[in-house]
Scaffold this active site. Structure first.
Site, PDB file in Angstrom:
ATOM      1  N   PHE A  89     -11.481  -6.767  13.661  1.00  0.00           N
ATOM      2  CA  PHE A  89     -10.403  -7.989  12.656  1.00  0.00           C
ATOM      3  C   PHE A  89     -10.270  -6.823  11.514  1.00  0.00           C
ATOM      4  O   PHE A  89     -11.450  -6.798  11.036  1.00  0.00           O
ATOM      5  CB  PHE A  89     -10.927  -9.171  12.111  1.00  0.00           C
ATOM      6  CG  PHE A  89     -10.065  -9.734  11.127  1.00  0.00           C
ATOM      7  CD1 PHE A  89      -8.511  -9.984  11.774  1.00  0.00           C
ATOM      8  CD2 PHE A  89      -9.745  -9.913   9.971  1.00  0.00           C
ATOM      9  CE1 PHE A  89      -7.523 -10.486  10.647  1.00  0.00           C
ATOM     10  CE2 PHE A  89      -9.180  -9.973   9.153  1.00  0.00           C
ATOM     11  CZ  PHE A  89      -7.304 -10.533   9.644  1.00  0.00           C
ATOM     12  N   GLN A  90      -9.307  -6.596  11.757  1.00  0.00           N
ATOM     13  CA  GLN A  90      -8.408  -5.309  10.868  1.00  0.00           C
ATOM     14  C   GLN A  90      -9.287  -3.914  11.010  1.00  0.00           C
ATOM     15  O   GLN A  90      -9.967  -3.696   9.737  1.00  0.00           O
ATOM     16  CB  GLN A  90      -9.040  -5.832   9.065  1.00  0.00           C
ATOM     17  CG  GLN A  90      -7.705  -7.412   8.612  1.00  0.00           C
ATOM     18  CD  GLN A  90      -8.046  -7.572   7.755  1.00  0.00           C
ATOM     19  OE1 GLN A  90      -8.258  -6.822   6.891  1.00  0.00           O
ATOM     20  NE2 GLN A  90      -6.453  -8.128   7.183  1.00  0.00           N
ATOM     21  N   LYS A 137     -17.809  -0.836   5.246  1.00  0.00           N
ATOM     22  CA  LYS A 137     -18.167  -2.559   4.404  1.00  0.00           C
ATOM     23  C   LYS A 137     -19.680  -2.246   3.821  1.00  0.00           C
ATOM     24  O   LYS A 137     -19.915  -2.251   2.818  1.00  0.00           O
ATOM     25  CB  LYS A 137     -17.674  -3.206   4.409  1.00  0.00           C
ATOM     26  CG  LYS A 137     -17.386  -4.331   3.227  1.00  0.00           C
ATOM     27  CD  LYS A 137     -17.254  -5.784   4.089  1.00  0.00           C
ATOM     28  CE  LYS A 137     -17.874  -6.666   2.783  1.00  0.00           C
ATOM     29  NZ  LYS A 137     -16.584  -7.612   2.746  1.00  0.00           N
ATOM     30  N   MET A 176      24.416   9.613   4.063  1.00  0.00           N
ATOM     31  CA  MET A 176      23.318  11.506   4.905  1.00  0.00           C
ATOM     32  C   MET A 176      23.564  10.427   5.970  1.00  0.00           C
ATOM     33  O   MET A 176      24.360  11.541   7.001  1.00  0.00           O
ATOM     34  CB  MET A 176      22.115  10.793   4.459  1.00  0.00           C
ATOM     35  CG  MET A 176      21.659  12.855   4.989  1.00  0.00           C
ATOM     36  SD  MET A 176      19.857  13.064   4.126  1.00  0.00           S
ATOM     37  CE  MET A 176      20.866  14.184   2.684  1.00  0.00           C
ATOM     38  N   GLU A 195       1.495  -1.622  -0.170  1.00  0.00           N
ATOM     39  CA  GLU A 195       0.077   0.236   0.160  1.00  0.00           C
ATOM     40  C   GLU A 195       0.844   1.271   0.600  1.00  0.00           C
ATOM     41  O   GLU A 195       0.469   2.431  -0.513  1.00  0.00           O
ATOM     42  CB  GLU A 195      -0.875  -0.096   0.902  1.00  0.00           C
ATOM     43  CG  GLU A 195      -2.362  -0.794   0.651  1.00  0.00           C
ATOM     44  CD  GLU A 195      -1.819  -2.625   1.723  1.00  0.00           C
ATOM     45  OE1 GLU A 195      -0.816  -2.623   2.122  1.00  0.00           O
ATOM     46  OE2 GLU A 195      -2.694  -3.030   1.989  1.00  0.00           O
TER      47      GLU A 195
END
Lengths: 167, 517
Positions: free
Chosen positions: B110-111, B160, B454, B48
């Site tokens: 969940f999630q 959803k 760096m 993602e």
């Protein structure tokens, strides 16, 4: 220096979180915060008092104005506004001292709003020095609980926030 | 029509032709509807975060708003770095996440994550759609907010059940009641322009510092005209690198902590900074030049909140850069030339010349974050504006390949060159799979010095290499081959040119492991 800011926001879920999140994220210290619906039900008025210098105040105003749900931000006049806070004080008050406490409350224009055999609850509004003075007096009798509304304020006279600009 | 199909229809109405994203449980209805769309191309990445950077790169170079879609929970949290990156660099992207059904919100199901809460301080606004009735309004307002004023990312979180339930016709048309977001920019008064021009006239050594804001306003030509009129050297913050032709004699480079010496020397000597569309990032490190009061500041920005945030200017103008600068030119008197340095005399890696030679002015040069980014910012001979794409504000390692994918999608016929570091490339090389799948002819050059350059400059004082060496890194040429992409290990300019010509002719992707140890 303490500054009073009126923030008119959409009366929607989560808006207060956005405003307070902005303050904490940018490190501005809130001295007092009060929220309630304004003269229109779709608008809430947040009165926030901040301890800051002029540059930070300028930042706060313009950062707040960038929030989508903020309609108007106004810094109230330092010298010409009315500020009030309501404080409820529950104090231990057995019969032996009850009258003394009632007398003290009266001196400060406080009202007794609840009484029991062992306690008194006093309601007082006003500016901070007044409520502080009353609390100092009541400490002698043992203060059991204090609840404050946070300060609300308006500018005096014809200085007011109108909705005309936005419609 | 269900919520997901309606959402895709709304995206089509907003002229969206590409979305970047990754599917998952709760967001599946949206992907189902996307696959059925004839107008929208869906680019699935490996991760993602890659999708978020791709939407960002797409938006930076296409002039359109990027769209990125992910699922609830980890899908949403994986976007956060990409969202913050777009926010810091003011890039318009609409992020869409699905969430668990409304009845499960707040139950740690969940999630489930509170992504609107998590992203509150890194978006211009975040919406949670609580009913099918709100869907159209949220989408319209999200695009409006992302594209107005100082641009930036907006997030829409959709449970959803809203995606799968029927949207009644009456909810399909919605009128935004948002305050007029562009009205925040009033006309600049002649009075304030005059006070700015007075400061410029009074100064002996004026300098122009341009920032990322000038891109949106397309102001670089006007700024160069002003610079010519008052003989002011022009330097650019990292975000404005590439906006001025490298060959222009007034351009002195990118000042700051990791800046061009020429730009820093001009800043040190000037007595007036005309700062345009810049927010005085601490990386530009301008405070040390202005603290003693020997240098005055005129600050021009569209965002009033940037004025006085870091530096109290002697004069400020809230307005569009191009417009304001064009009006200033008419007011200011010509100045004598006071600065002689040229950024072109600075040392640079010859690979930069080689890339320019091979791919020309039109190539998009994308970087990751690290020393290679500074080399490109300081030494790449940009001639056309808008060709340097980098993660400026957030400094996101792992930005490069995702962004390059978005740019190549927006400009299929233009060369897109990613110059990255061995550290950064290890963070996003998973997107080579996307490159292969979509057959994107991106050329990746991994400046391989075997260390986090760096970090090393910071760590040198501590004389520790434990934190900075990249022991265990793969051969990047072999890594590319594992993805079925051409990989070359090269050391010299001529080696690079030889292989680059081959892949450029075939328009196929390639990874160059450029050894610089």
């Amino acid at each position: 220096m303490l500054k009073t800011i009126s923030v008119l926001v959409d009366n929607k879920a989560g808006v207060l979180a956005r405003v307070t999140n902005l303050f904490s994220r940018r490190g501005y210290n809130i001295d007092s915060l009060a929220v309630g619906t304004a003269d229109r039900t779709d608008v809430s008025r947040i009165t926030v008092i901040v301890d800051c210098d002029d540059r930070i105040l300028d930042q706060i105003v313009h950062q707040l104005e960038k929030l989508v749900n903020v309609r108007t931000v106004k810094v109230l006049s330092d010298i010409s506004n009315v500020t009030r806070e309501l404080v409820l004080i529950k104090v231990k008050a057995p019969a032996s001292v009850r009258n003394d406490i009632i007398q003290i409350a009266e001196v400060f224009r406080g009202r007794i709003i609840d009484i029991s055999t062992e306690t008194l609850t006093i309601e007082i509004t006003g500016e901070e020095h007044k409520t502080t003075a009353l609390m100092d007096m009541l400490k002698v009798y043992e203060i059991l609980e204090v609840a404050r509304t946070g300060k609300v304020a308006l500018d005096r006279g014809m200085e007011y926030i109108s909705y005309k600009d936005e419609e | 029509m269900n919520g997901a199909k309606f959402l895709v229809k709304l995206l089509e109405e907003h002229d969206v032709d590409t979305v970047f994203g990754y599917p998952g449980g709760t967001v599946l209805p949206v992907f189902k509807a996307l696959y059925a769309s004839k107008k929208i191309r869906n680019i699935r990445t490996s991760h993602e975060q890659g999708a978020a950077h791709a939407a960002d790169g797409y938006a930076r170079t296409s002039g359109k708003t990027g769209v990125c879609i992910a699922t609830s929970g980890p899908g949403a949290t994986n976007l956060v770095t990409g969202i913050a990156n777009a926010y810091m660099d003011s890039v318009p992207v609409v992020f869409i996440t699905a969430n668990v059904p409304l009845s499960l919100i707040g139950t740690d199901s969940f999630q489930e994550v509170d992504i609107t809460g998590i992203t509150m301080s890194v978006t211009k606004h975040s919406f949670m759609v609580k009913s099918t009735e709100e869907l159209a309004l949220c989408v319209h307002e999200a695009f409006k907010i992302a594209e107005s004023g100082r641009k930036g990312p907006v997030l829409i979180d959709i449970p959803k059940d809203i995606l799968v339930s029927n949207v009644p016709n009456k909810f399909m048309s919605a009128q935004s009641k948002l305050k007029n977001l562009n009205a925040a920019l009033p006309d600049v008064s002649q009075e304030v322009l005059l006070s700015a021009s007075r400061l410029i006239d009074e100064s002996k050594r004026p300098l122009i510092l341009a920032g990322g804001g000038i891109k949106e306003s397309n102001a670089s030509e006007s700024i160069l005209a002003l610079a010519k009129q008052i003989n002011a050297p022009v330097c650019s913050s990292l975000m404005a690198v590439g906006e001025f032709p490298y060959s222009n004699e007034l351009y002195v480079g990118n000042p700051g902590v990791y800046g061009n010496p020429t730009a820093n020397s001009a800043l040190e000597k000037c007595d007036l900074i005309i700062a345009i569309g810049t927010r005085f990032s601490n990386r530009t490190a301008i405070d040390k030049f202005v603290k003693d009061g020997s240098c005055k500041i005129v600050h021009i920005d569209t965002d009033r909140a940037e004025i006085k945030k870091i530096i109290e200017p002697d004069c400020y103008i809230v307005g569009d850069a191009k417009n304001t600068v064009s009006r200033l030119i008419e007011l200011v008197k010509p100045h004598e030339k006071w600065f002689d340095g040229s950024v072109k005399n600075e040392e640079r890696d010859d690979i930069l010349e080689a890339v320019h030679e091979m791919f020309g002015d039109d190539a998009y040069i994308v970087t990751d974050v690290g020393m290679h980014q500074m080399w490109v910012a300081h030494g790449y001979p940009f001639e056309k504006r808008g060709r340097f794409i980098t993660s400026g504000g957030l400094g996101t390692m792992g930005f490069g390949l995702g962004a390059a994918i978005g740019i190549q999608i927006a400009h299929p016929d233009k060369p897109v060159i990613l110059i990255t570091g061995d550290g950064g490339f290890l963070m996003d090389c998973n997107e080579l799979a996307t490159l292969k799948r979509e057959n994107l002819p991106i050329i990746t050059i991994v400046v391989n010095n075997g260390q986090l350059g760096m970090i090393k400059t910071i760590m040198n004082k501590a004389r520790s290499s434990k934190l900075t060496s990249i022991k265990g890194a793969p051969r990047f040429s072999s890594l590319a081959r594992a993805f079925n992409i051409k990989g070359y290990r090269v050391k010299t300019k001529s080696e690079f040119l030889k292989y680059a010509a081959e892949v450029n002719e075939k328009r196929i992707p390639a990874v160059f492991d450029l050894i610089r140890r």
